[in-house]
Structure formats: C-alpha cells, structure tokens
Design an enzyme around this catalytic site. Structure first.
Site, mmCIF file in Angstrom:
data_model
loop_
_atom_site.group_PDB
_atom_site.id
_atom_site.type_symbol
_atom_site.label_atom_id
_atom_site.label_comp_id
_atom_site.label_asym_id
_atom_site.label_seq_id
_atom_site.Cartn_x
_atom_site.Cartn_y
_atom_site.Cartn_z
ATOM 1 N N GLU A 326 34.090 40.593 43.448
ATOM 2 C CA GLU A 326 35.322 39.862 43.166
ATOM 3 C C GLU A 326 35.301 39.294 41.756
ATOM 4 O OE1 GLU A 326 36.445 38.221 47.624
ATOM 5 O OE2 GLU A 326 35.261 36.923 46.312
ATOM 6 N N CYS A 327 36.359 39.513 41.014
ATOM 7 C CA CYS A 327 36.605 38.913 39.706
ATOM 8 C C CYS A 327 35.445 39.169 38.742
ATOM 9 C CB CYS A 327 36.917 37.434 39.852
ATOM 10 S SG CYS A 327 37.840 36.763 38.437
ATOM 11 N N GLY A 328 34.551 38.210 38.537
ATOM 12 C CA GLY A 328 33.404 38.467 37.681
ATOM 13 C C GLY A 328 32.574 39.629 38.182
ATOM 14 N N ASN A 426 37.647 43.823 43.045
ATOM 15 C CA ASN A 426 39.016 43.385 42.830
ATOM 16 C C ASN A 426 39.049 42.006 42.190
ATOM 17 O OD1 ASN A 426 38.455 43.798 46.023
ATOM 18 N ND2 ASN A 426 38.950 41.660 45.591
#
Length: 450
Positions: A326-328, A426
């Site tokens: 997720e993200c990072g 994502n």
C-alpha cells in the site's frame, strides 16, 4: 476489571484542524499514565501519525475509529475489544467536530461520539480573541443536542490577563486554560509532522495539560459516560484458525510504518503469524506472504535499492510469493523510484511501472471501489480505504490495475493499483475485510504447498 462497554471515556474534539486537540490529547494521555492509569487511546479517522504518538505515550496500541471504513458496528466492536483491561479511554477527534464526508456529519468526530455515547471536551483556540470565544462555544454546544459536550478547554491563552477576559463571559464549564507554549510545538518534517519514533520526550505536553487543565473535572466527565449502546451484545470470534498457521512477513521500519492495527489483528484472526522485518536491514524471512505498508521509502530509497531484501522479494514474487503493498509499499514494488530531480533508485521491479515523487499532493481522501481480480483477490470484492500521497505512478502500457474506484483518485481515472504474478500494490490504504484476509491466507497456503 471494568467492562469495556462501561469504561470511562472522553473525546478531545476541536472547532477546526489546528486548534490544538492533538496537543491536548497527547498531554492528557501523558498525565493520566503518570497517575498510574491504563489508558486506551483512539483516533477518529484514517490517521497514522497521531496513533503512533498515542501508542508511545500509553504503551497500548492506539486504534482508528472510522465509520466510513469500518461501519458503525465496526467502530463499537473495535472500541470494546481494544478497551479490555484499560482504566479509561481517550479519543482524539479529527478536523472540526462536525466535519464529515462530503459536507455531512458522516464519519465525523460527532458521529463517533454519538455511536459510543462518549462525552467530549471541546478545544477552542482563543489566540486573538476573548469574548468572541463564547459565541463560538455557544454554537457548538447547541448545534446538535444529541452530542454530549461536558466542557471547554481554552487553548493558546496568551497571558493571565487574557484568561481573565475569557472567564468574565464564561457560559460553560471550563475544563482548562492552556497557555501558549513552545512545548506544544511538534516539528514538521518531510510530508508532515515528525513520527513518534523521532520524538523521545512527551513530558512537555503533559506538563502543559497538568498545569492548565482541571484533571478532576475531566475524569469526572469521562466517568459520567453511559454504557456504549449495544456494547454488551458485541461478540468476537472464539478462536484462531486451527491447524498449521501460515507466516506473513510485515515490513516495519522507518521506511514502512503505516498500518491499521485492526488489519494486523484481522490477519492474525484469519490464521497468520506475523513476522516483522526491516527491508532496509534484514534479509527476507522465511514467510508465505508479505505485507508492505505505507511510509517513506523515498527517504530511504538508496538503502532500499542496495538491500539484499529488495532482490529477494523480486525473486520470490516471480516464484509466486503473494505480496500485498500500500502507498509507500506500492512505490517499492515499482521498477524505479525518482525521489527528486536527477535522483533515481532501482526498486524491486515487480510491478511494470515507475514511481515519481512530486512537490504537490496527488491524492487525499477516502477511496472506495471493487477489486478487479488482482493477483490473489477475487474480482468484485469491495474495498474501502484512504489515500494520501505526494507521488505519481507511470505504468507501462500493458499494466494491469487492481482496483476500479467509485471514489478517490488512485493512479488515474477510476483505477488504482497494479498487479503482477501474485503481487498487488495500490495507493489505497485499505481497511481489511474478513474476506480479503481469507483470500491472502489461501494464497499463502497455496504458495507454501507449491
């Protein structure tokens, strides 16, 4: 032992973002801990940074309470489960007290107060005003009669004279007058405030609250809370999954540090042993799946690029190891990360895309959609979460997307995330459903057998 649905509790609500409710909440937690109480902290909304400070102060993991992601019953369930063994709960609000989704009260601090029948202390920043503060307070106290507001904490009081001016027109119970003080300052850093592990001393905000607040009145207000509605009917799974448990490696270090505790608990309840490791310093442990949370990989891109773990994750992902990011974590799964002008670092290369940091924010707010059938996740499974990123993803033309959004920005258009093999990354920080956790467990079991 206090029943979780009857635990004393108080919400530190605010008139607006930046009024000082984080300082007051942290200080109150510090003082209560110093009094020998077991304090269970909470944060309204999808925040990661504030809960880190709560956890460091209280020694109990802070939980997010978010009706959008969790549902109303989920808020009550998380609250009651987390409060077991605690003496008091302190809940830090979000934004202004009545600010919710799309201009409504949904997912606001006030909604969480109503769901938990939790009384609130309203934090009012009085810098630059005196009598006008009471007009503001009157509006908050009368706006929704169903919300329990037990008093006001006047913050950033400039002087004893300033306090006297405010007291002259007092119409409500004053729970505190907290003066302006540099001890309340929390230094900014890359993309926000410093993280909890970067601050070693929390006693300054505790001293501010101890000196400026009426702790006896605050404790009495917390103790006046009625039972949580429906709290005595909440039931939890009786036990963990039987048989041999699978092992999920969870990246946790200065580069990957954003996780909802409920997500980790959900995986454990589904049958996983969580193995924490640092992609910067540790080799990839012997695991059946990997979970890469959000954080700041761009600050450590050089170290990650050279780390043995980066190559090991790439190799094992190609062999079918389920990886969820997720993200990072998404940035880490890309081929390269451009962390600044002329600064590019090779990442795992699992996903066919390049990541680029930006000066301006690219996505902020709640996300909602359905999984597309990415990697190990069944098509059509709903997903809810939150995004907050200062980066862009440049996918290859043949890239496959993992989420079709009905809310949120994602990578572009109505699409978020990418997948390759059994690896999924994502921007959405999702709140795990039991169905999602079960899908990851099944994929990990399948990988173990292969």
């Amino acid at each position: 032992m206090i029943a979780p649905d009857r635990i004393p509790r108080i919400v530190i609500a605010g008139t607006h973002s930046g009024c000082g409710k984080t300082t007051i909440a942290r200080g109150l937690m510090q003082v209560l801990v110093e009094r020998g109480l077991s304090v269970q902290p909470f944060k309204v909304g999808p925040d990661f940074i504030d809960p880190g400070f709560h956890t460091a102060i209280c020694g109990r993991v802070s939980r997010n309470l978010d009706p959008f992601m969790m549902g109303e019953n989920g808020v009550r369930k998380t609250f009651a489960r987390a409060c077991a063994g605690a003496d008091i709960a302190v809940i830090e609000g979000v934004m202004g007290m009545f600010d919710g989704l799309d201009g409504t009260g949904f997912a606001s601090t006030a909604q969480v107060m109503a769901l938990l029948s939790a009384p609130g202390a309203l934090v009012v920043d009085v810098k630059g005003m005196s009598r006008s503060a009471h007009a503001l307070v009157r509006g908050y106290f009368s706006y929704d009669p169903g919300i329990i507001l037990g008093g006001v904490i006047f913050n950033r009081v400039g002087s004893p004279r300033h306090r006297l001016l405010i007291e002259a027109g007092l119409e409500t119970t004053a729970l505190g007058f907290v003066r302006r003080d540099r001890r309340a300052d929390l230094e900014s850093r890359h993309l926000g405030l410093k993280m909890a592990h970067e601050v070693t001393d929390h006693t300054g905000v505790g001293a501010l609250v101890r000196e400026g607040c009426d702790l006896d009145r605050i404790l009495a207000l917390a103790g006046s809370a009625p039972p949580v509605p429906g709290g005595n009917r909440i039931r939890y799974p009786g036990g963990m999954k039987k048989g041999e448990r699978i092992r999920i490696g969870v990246a946790r270090d200065e580069a990957f540090c954003f996780y909802y505790q409920d997500n980790l608990d959900c995986l454990a309840a589904a049958g996983a042993d969580l193995i924490f490791f640092s992609p910067i310093r540790d080799p990839l442990p012997e695991v059946d799946a990997v979970y890469l949370g959000g954080g700041y990989p761009e600050l450590h891109a050089g170290a990650l690029s050279c780390a043995p773990c980066t190559r090991e994750i790439r190799t094992r992902a190609a062999d079918g190891l389920p990886v969820y990011a997720e993200c990072g974590g998404l940035l880490y799964l890309c081929e390269e990360l451009v962390a600044g002008p002329g600064t590019s670092h090779r990442m795992t290369g699992i996903l066919p895309a390049a990541a680029e940091m930006t000066e301006g924010i690219q996505g902020l707010g709640y996300t909602e959609g359905t999984w597309t059938g990415a990697g190990f996740i069944p098509a059509g499974l709903p997903v809810k979460g939150h995004e907050f990123h200062y980066s862009r993803i440049h996918p290859s033309p043949d890239a496959r997307f993992s989420i079709r959004l009905t809310r949120g920005r994602g990578i572009f258009g109505c699409l978020d995330g990418l997948y390759e093999h059994r690896s999924v990354g994502n921007y959405t920080h999702s709140y795990f459903s039991s169905e999602f956790a079960h899908s990851l467990i099944l994929a990990a079991e399948d990988f173990r057998r292969s």
